[in-house]
Design an enzyme around this catalytic site. Structure first.
Site, short mmCIF file in Angstrom:
data_model
loop_
_atom_site.label_atom_id
_atom_site.label_comp_id
_atom_site.label_asym_id
_atom_site.label_seq_id
_atom_site.Cartn_x
_atom_site.Cartn_y
_atom_site.Cartn_z
N ASP A 141 -24.21 13.77 11.08
CA ASP A 141 -23.21 12.87 11.57
C ASP A 141 -21.72 13.24 11.43
O ASP A 141 -21.19 12.99 10.08
CB ASP A 141 -23.55 12.27 11.86
N ASP A 154 -24.64 7.90 11.31
CA ASP A 154 -23.44 7.23 10.62
C ASP A 154 -24.26 6.02 10.84
O ASP A 154 -22.91 4.56 10.36
CB ASP A 154 -22.42 7.42 11.68
N SER A 155 -25.06 5.61 11.41
CA SER A 155 -26.19 4.47 10.88
C SER A 155 -26.24 3.79 9.31
O SER A 155 -26.61 2.34 9.41
CB SER A 155 -27.44 4.49 11.51
N LYS A 210 -23.48 17.38 13.84
CA LYS A 210 -24.31 15.93 14.95
C LYS A 210 -22.93 15.03 15.60
O LYS A 210 -22.23 14.80 14.84
CB LYS A 210 -24.95 15.33 14.92
N GLU A 223 -31.34 9.18 23.18
CA GLU A 223 -31.64 7.78 22.42
C GLU A 223 -32.03 6.64 23.22
O GLU A 223 -30.98 6.79 24.12
CB GLU A 223 -30.14 7.84 21.53
N GLU A 268 -21.79 12.45 19.24
CA GLU A 268 -22.45 11.77 20.42
C GLU A 268 -21.75 12.42 21.72
O GLU A 268 -20.32 12.10 22.18
CB GLU A 268 -22.35 10.83 20.09
O1 KIV Z 1 -26.72 8.38 13.39
C1 KIV Z 1 -28.52 7.40 13.55
O2 KIV Z 1 -29.26 7.09 12.65
C2 KIV Z 1 -28.12 8.06 14.55
C3 KIV Z 1 -30.15 8.31 14.95
C4 KIV Z 1 -30.12 7.35 15.08
C5 KIV Z 1 -30.28 9.79 15.61
O3 KIV Z 1 -27.63 9.16 14.64
#
Ligand code: KIV
Length: 254
Positions: free
Chosen positions: A79, A40-41, A108, A171, A110
């Site tokens: 994510d 989600d970056s 994924k 992280e 968090e």
């Molecule tokens: O969203 C993302 O890119 C991430 C990585 C930084 C692990 O969760």
């Protein structure tokens, strides 16, 4: 590619790079990267937001679809965005939608070991994420320097493993803490800003490629300067169009 990430633990390091689109997925697959993470970056890297907080499930679905079409090897992980798994029911529905509409196998999230456990019990494959959790904060700050924070990170990593996560992202935590967590867990740890002792490393693709210049954390290493290469190409195109060099006969139809 080994049959599972777990088999890599203590055998060889795992490589993970984020990807948000079709051509990048093709390139990273050709490079033999183990895992393509549709992170989600996305919100910052592709959409120019200052946090990951505004990424929607629909956006994750669209970008995961593109990555699934482009990847030819390796595992794709996507994510679940903030606010898509506030309750177990929401997590189930979001996971069902994201996997069904894109074909992605691994999700994924968090923190939230209890949500991970429910997802795993329901048959989803889940990658955990602890340490700094960008969905909780927009501040880039090392987590786990104090004794209490370090204990919190270790406890959560162990809870994520117990919940059935196939790997855990660490992280922005001190290297010594990442080493301790890595030694304690049977599943692989994937570090970002967590030092050299993790079982694998993840970087955001545009950081690694030198395409993102707004902000560069200490843990980033730029392996290319794609921004400069693209700018030079655009400048050359502009100058050739203006001087009449492009298009030539080669690029024109008779
Ligand atoms: O969203 C993302 O890119 C991430 C990585 C930084 C692990 O969760």
């Amino acid at each position: 590619m080994p049959r599972s990430l777990r088999e890599c633990k203590n055998q060889r390091k795992i490589t993970v790079i984020t990807a948000y689109d079709y051509p990048t997925a093709q390139v990273l697959s050709k490079a033999g990267v183990d895992v393509l993470l549709v992170g989600d970056s996305l919100g910052m890297v592709v959409y120019g937001d200052t946090t990951t907080h505004f990424v929607t499930l629909e956006e994750m679905i669209r970008h995961t679809m593109a990555v699934m079409r482009g990847h030819t090897s390796g595992l794709v992980v996507a994510d679940l965005p903030k606010s898509s798994y506030d309750t177990v029911e929401m997590a189930m529905e979001s996971a069902r939608k994201l996997t069904a509409e894109t074909g992605v196998k691994v999700l994924k999230i968090e923190g939230c070991p209890e949500i991970c456990e429910a997802l795993v019990e329901a048959g989803f494959e889940v990658m955990g994420h602890t340490g700094l959790k960008p969905q909780e904060t927009s501040k880039m700050k090392v987590k786990g320097r104090s004794q209490s924070e370090a204990e919190e990170v270790l406890k959560e990593a162990q809870a994520l493993e117990a919940a059935g996560c196939l790997a855990v992202v660490l992280e922005c935590i001190p290297s010594e803490l990442a080493q301790k967590v890595t030694e304690k867990l049977k599943v692989p740890t994937i570090g970002i800003g967590a030092g050299p002792h993790c079982d694998g490393q993840v970087l955001v693709v545009s950081d690694l490629m030198g395409l993102y210049s707004d902000f560069q954390p200490k843990f980033v290493k730029r392996y290319a300067e794609m921004g400069d290469i693209m700018q030079a190409a655009a400048e050359k195109f502009k100058s050739e169009v203006e001087s009449g060099i492009f298009p030539s006969h080669d690029q024109s139809y008779k």
